[in-house]
Design a protein around this motif. Structure first.
Motif, PDB file in Angstrom:
ATOM      1  N   THR A   1      68.833  33.317  43.645  1.00 47.32           N
ATOM      2  CA  THR A   1      68.434  34.576  43.024  1.00 47.32           C
ATOM      3  C   THR A   1      68.796  35.753  43.916  1.00 47.32           C
ATOM      4  O   THR A   1      69.001  35.607  45.130  1.00 47.32           O
ATOM      5  CB  THR A   1      66.915  34.613  42.758  1.00 47.32           C
ATOM      6  OG1 THR A   1      66.223  34.432  44.002  1.00 47.32           O
ATOM      7  CG2 THR A   1      66.511  33.510  41.795  1.00 47.32           C
ATOM      8  N   ALA A   2      68.865  36.926  43.296  1.00 47.08           N
ATOM      9  CA  ALA A   2      69.127  38.180  44.010  1.00 47.08           C
ATOM     10  C   ALA A   2      68.006  39.157  43.726  1.00 47.08           C
ATOM     11  O   ALA A   2      67.497  39.222  42.607  1.00 47.08           O
ATOM     12  CB  ALA A   2      70.466  38.766  43.571  1.00 47.08           C
TER      13      ALA A   2
ATOM     14  N   LEU B   1      69.667  37.813  48.991  1.00 46.18           N
ATOM     15  CA  LEU B   1      70.099  36.633  48.236  1.00 46.18           C
ATOM     16  C   LEU B   1      69.282  35.453  48.745  1.00 46.18           C
ATOM     17  O   LEU B   1      69.304  35.147  49.938  1.00 46.18           O
ATOM     18  CB  LEU B   1      71.595  36.373  48.424  1.00 46.18           C
ATOM     19  CG  LEU B   1      72.542  37.527  48.057  1.00 46.18           C
ATOM     20  CD1 LEU B   1      73.979  37.131  48.354  1.00 46.18           C
ATOM     21  CD2 LEU B   1      72.396  37.906  46.587  1.00 46.18           C
TER      22      LEU B   1
ATOM     23  N   SER C   1      77.278  40.189  40.201  1.00 43.82           N
ATOM     24  CA  SER C   1      76.777  38.830  40.367  1.00 43.82           C
ATOM     25  C   SER C   1      77.430  38.160  41.564  1.00 43.82           C
ATOM     26  O   SER C   1      78.629  38.316  41.810  1.00 43.82           O
ATOM     27  CB  SER C   1      77.063  38.020  39.091  1.00 43.82           C
ATOM     28  OG  SER C   1      76.755  36.657  39.274  1.00 43.82           O
TER      29      SER C   1
ATOM     30  N   THR D   1      73.846  34.694  40.596  1.00 47.87           N
ATOM     31  CA  THR D   1      72.730  35.623  40.408  1.00 47.87           C
ATOM     32  C   THR D   1      73.037  36.551  39.240  1.00 47.87           C
ATOM     33  O   THR D   1      74.163  36.577  38.727  1.00 47.87           O
ATOM     34  CB  THR D   1      72.502  36.456  41.672  1.00 47.87           C
ATOM     35  OG1 THR D   1      73.647  37.312  41.884  1.00 47.87           O
ATOM     36  CG2 THR D   1      72.327  35.562  42.899  1.00 47.87           C
ATOM     37  N   GLN D   2      72.048  37.318  38.840  1.00 44.96           N
ATOM     38  CA  GLN D   2      72.238  38.320  37.799  1.00 44.96           C
ATOM     39  C   GLN D   2      72.657  39.650  38.417  1.00 44.96           C
ATOM     40  O   GLN D   2      72.234  40.010  39.522  1.00 44.96           O
ATOM     41  CB  GLN D   2      70.936  38.518  37.029  1.00 44.96           C
ATOM     42  CG  GLN D   2      70.534  37.314  36.181  1.00 44.96           C
ATOM     43  CD  GLN D   2      71.508  37.077  35.056  1.00 44.96           C
ATOM     44  OE1 GLN D   2      71.823  37.975  34.281  1.00 44.96           O
ATOM     45  NE2 GLN D   2      72.015  35.850  34.968  1.00 44.96           N
TER      46      GLN D   2
ATOM     47  N   ARG E   1      65.552  34.855  37.615  1.00 42.46           N
ATOM     48  CA  ARG E   1      66.786  34.203  37.202  1.00 42.46           C
ATOM     49  C   ARG E   1      67.184  33.149  38.207  1.00 42.46           C
ATOM     50  O   ARG E   1      67.208  33.396  39.407  1.00 42.46           O
ATOM     51  CB  ARG E   1      67.908  35.246  37.091  1.00 42.46           C
ATOM     52  CG  ARG E   1      67.601  36.343  36.072  1.00 42.46           C
ATOM     53  CD  ARG E   1      67.799  35.844  34.667  1.00 42.46           C
ATOM     54  NE  ARG E   1      67.529  36.890  33.691  1.00 42.46           N
ATOM     55  CZ  ARG E   1      67.793  36.761  32.416  1.00 42.46           C
ATOM     56  NH1 ARG E   1      68.289  35.653  31.953  1.00 42.46           N
ATOM     57  NH2 ARG E   1      67.531  37.728  31.575  1.00 42.46           N
ATOM     58  N   GLN E   2      67.520  31.972  37.723  1.00 40.60           N
ATOM     59  CA  GLN E   2      67.954  30.883  38.569  1.00 40.60           C
ATOM     60  C   GLN E   2      69.222  30.304  37.966  1.00 40.60           C
ATOM     61  O   GLN E   2      69.237  29.893  36.809  1.00 40.60           O
ATOM     62  CB  GLN E   2      66.881  29.796  38.672  1.00 40.60           C
ATOM     63  CG  GLN E   2      65.610  30.303  39.329  1.00 40.60           C
ATOM     64  CD  GLN E   2      64.618  29.202  39.535  1.00 40.60           C
ATOM     65  OE1 GLN E   2      64.856  28.081  39.150  1.00 40.60           O
ATOM     66  NE2 GLN E   2      63.509  29.507  40.158  1.00 40.60           N
TER      67      GLN E   2
END
Length: 602
Positions: free
Chosen positions: A27-28, A45, A110, A122-123, A146-147
């Motif tokens: 994820t970010a 991150l 991303s 990541t998103q 988000r994963q």
């Protein structure tokens, strides 16, 4: 050597399998989503999982709108033991300091990483860069982290006009913003925080005027989980969850929940090593919901207000049924929706069947009606299909479902006890046609008794006749009452209201959970009033008070009754420290109110 080589190959294979099958997330997040020109934003991150020991460092893609000023990283390992199995989980944080090259809405693209042959990403995160001081960002609502580029299904989503910026806030979420009258709506209140919080308590419960409220979950301890909203990482915990059902159509508002607590603020500078604490009040935002009326077109005649999606079935508790022996007919309405609005379906029974008191209870996603029946004659009988109508909000149509007919073969059972002396109970077989209208009696004078025996026969005769008349009258009255209980719903509700209310008070006394105790008290009094007045079970409290006022209840009692219902609603969600003393007091007060209501609603 060959054996060692084989063992090495096996270990490498197991390590590879563990690496590929590991539960990994990537994820970010950023420390803020609005900055001023010349400021920096911190991008983190996070790679987390049980098989990332050999994972490479992520490579940032080209970022034409950003300058990378520096980077650092950190790693931590947590070990847990479940039974005899030990599990370890590694968390790696890669931190970058970014500076914008221009103003406007800039995007951090991303970032991808390959772990064990599987690609995680990541998103993208949008950052607003403004001239001068950055504007304060409004509170957000629950959203999913988000994963691997995918969010968890079923989590609340962040609306486009809302951005999570506050460090601590409450989010109110409703499963529907537009629903039909009586349709189930799930409401959740979440706590989102980026700070350490303590000593939390509810200072104001969320009011849901115009809804029937059923509490589904109340957190005893806060179970935090990580959620990312618009690139900002939060610790989130579910506070409460309700199922609510609208009682009237129109626009409704779920008012804010309010918490008070203490938060630990971050250090202001190098010398403020420990930081400081501050007492805060946290409020959610109100939630607007539009309630649509149920359509009048094609409404079935037996519709009683059930909204949802249901099916119905019928069964018997016995396979062998005999005359004069009771058995139970079980009607089950199963599905999803408002079970409070489901009333006992109308059942057509054979004339030789007696119907006794029925019992209804909710079991999971079903409502079960158990009706006690007793056949008086042997033979083959059929209980016709039992129908049940409801409105399905998904299809926006009414639907009627029915049970299968039930065939019953009634065998001859034990005869009932003989009636008292003087009461004649002849059968049809005892009446025979002799072929003549009048059969004369030819007395035998030698068998006539003297006048003394006539006196005793006369006394016995006049003593028994009134008893026979009384017994016949009682039997007729009982039969009429049974028929009326079956055909007259208003009379049946009114007749059973007091026993039903007393039963709920007894049930409340046995409840150990405060929420269930106060719900049972509320249902006892509320149900008694609507049953006695033959009002819908989804009536508003204001309408009930108006009906009682028309029945000449004094204003002081009505004011106390309204206040008592409000106290019950509040107590369900905010139990007191002296809970045992308070419950005894509430139970006694409820019994007194029930007596007054029963006297005034005869």
């Amino acid at each position: 050597m060959r054996r060692i080589g084989n063992l090495t190959a096996i270990l490498i294979f197991l390590l590879f399998a563990a690496l590929c099958g590991a539960d990994i997330s990537f994820t970010a997040s950023v420390d803020r989503t609005t900055i001023s020109e010349g400021e920096q934003v911190q991008l983190t991150l996070t790679l987390e999982g049980s098989g990332i020991s050999g994972a490479p460092q992520p490579e940032l893609p080209p970022m034409p709108d950003w300058d990378i000023l520096g980077s650092t990283s950190s790693s931590s390992t947590s070990i847990s033991i479940v039974g005899t199995k030990m599990e370890s989980r590694v968390t790696r944080n890669y931190i970058y300091a970014l500076a914008p090259r221009k103003t406007g809405t800039l995007t951090i693209p991303s970032v991808k990483i390959n772990v064990g042959g599987k690609l995680y990403s990541t998103q993208p995160i949008d950052i607003e860069v403004v001239k001068g001081a950055p504007s304060r960002q409004p509170s957000g609502v629950p959203g999913g982290g988000r994963q691997g580029g995918q969010g968890k299904a079923g989590e609340p989503k962040l609306s486009s006009e809302q951005v999570a910026g506050d460090k601590v806030f409450i989010s109110a979420w409703a499963s529907k913003k537009k629903a039909y009258l009586g349709e189930k709506i799930t409401v959740e209140f979440w706590l989102y925080t980026r700070l350490n919080v303590a000593q939390l308590s509810i200072s104001k419960e969320p009011k849901m005027t115009g809804f029937w409220v059923s509490p589904e979950f109340t957190a005893k301890t806060l179970d935090y989980q990580t959620k990312v909203i618009n690139g900002i990482r939060y610790s989130a915990a579910l506070l409460t969850r309700y199922s609510i059902y609208a009682l009237t159509a129109g626009k409704k508002t779920i008012e804010p929940m309010e918490l008070v607590g203490v938060v630990q603020l971050p250090p202001r500078d190098f010398f403020d090593f420990w930081g400081r604490t501050e007492q805060v009040t946290i409020r959610s935002r109100p939630v607007e919901i539009e309630i649509l009326p149920l359509p009048e077109a094609n409404k079935p005649a037996d519709f009683t207000g059930a909204v949802g999606d249901f099916m119905i079935s019928a069964s018997l508790d016995k396979t062998e049924i005999k005359t004069n022996e009771a058995f139970t007919l079980r009607i089950e309405v199963k599905g999803s929706g408002n079970f409070n609005a489901i009333q006992e379906p109308k059942i057509e029974l054979p004339k030789s069947f007696d119907k006794y008191e029925s019992h209804a209870q909710e079991k999971g996603n079903a409502k079960v009606f158990e009706i006690v029946l007793m056949p008086r004659e042997k033979g083959e009988f059929v209980i016709p299909p039992v129908s049940f109508s409801f409105f399905n909000p998904a299809t926006e149509k009414y639907r009627t479902v029915s049970t299968n007919p039930i065939k019953i073969n009634v065998l001859q059972g034990k005869e009932l006890p003989a009636p008292p002396p003087g009461i004649y109970t002849g059968t049809k077989e005892e009446v025979q046609v002799v072929g003549k209208d009048i059969a004369y009696i030819k007395p035998n004078k030698t068998r006539l008794s003297g006048p003394s025996s006539f006196v005793w026969i006369d006394i016995y005769y006049f003593a028994v006749i009134p008893l026979e008349i009384l017994a016949l009258g009682l039997a007729f009255a009982v039969k009429r009452r049974r028929e009326r209980l079956i055909t007259d719903i208003a009379f049946a509700r009114s007749s059973r209201a007091y026993s039903k209310a007393k039963s709920l008070l007894v049930q409340a006394k046995r409840e150990s959970e405060p929420a269930k105790f106060y719900s049972a008290i509320y249902a006892s009094l509320f149900g008694f009033i609507v049953d006695k007045l033959n009002l819908p079970s989804c009536s508003l409290l204001e309408d009930i008070i108006c009906n009682l006022r028309e029945r000449n209840f004094n204003e002081e009692f009505l004011s106390n009754l309204s206040s008592f219902f409000s106290r019950l609603e509040f107590a369900r969600f905010a139990p007191r420290a002296d809970e045992k003393v308070e419950r005894n007091k509430v139970l006694k007060e409820a019994s007194e109110i029930l007596k007054i209501l029963a006297k005034g609603l005869k």
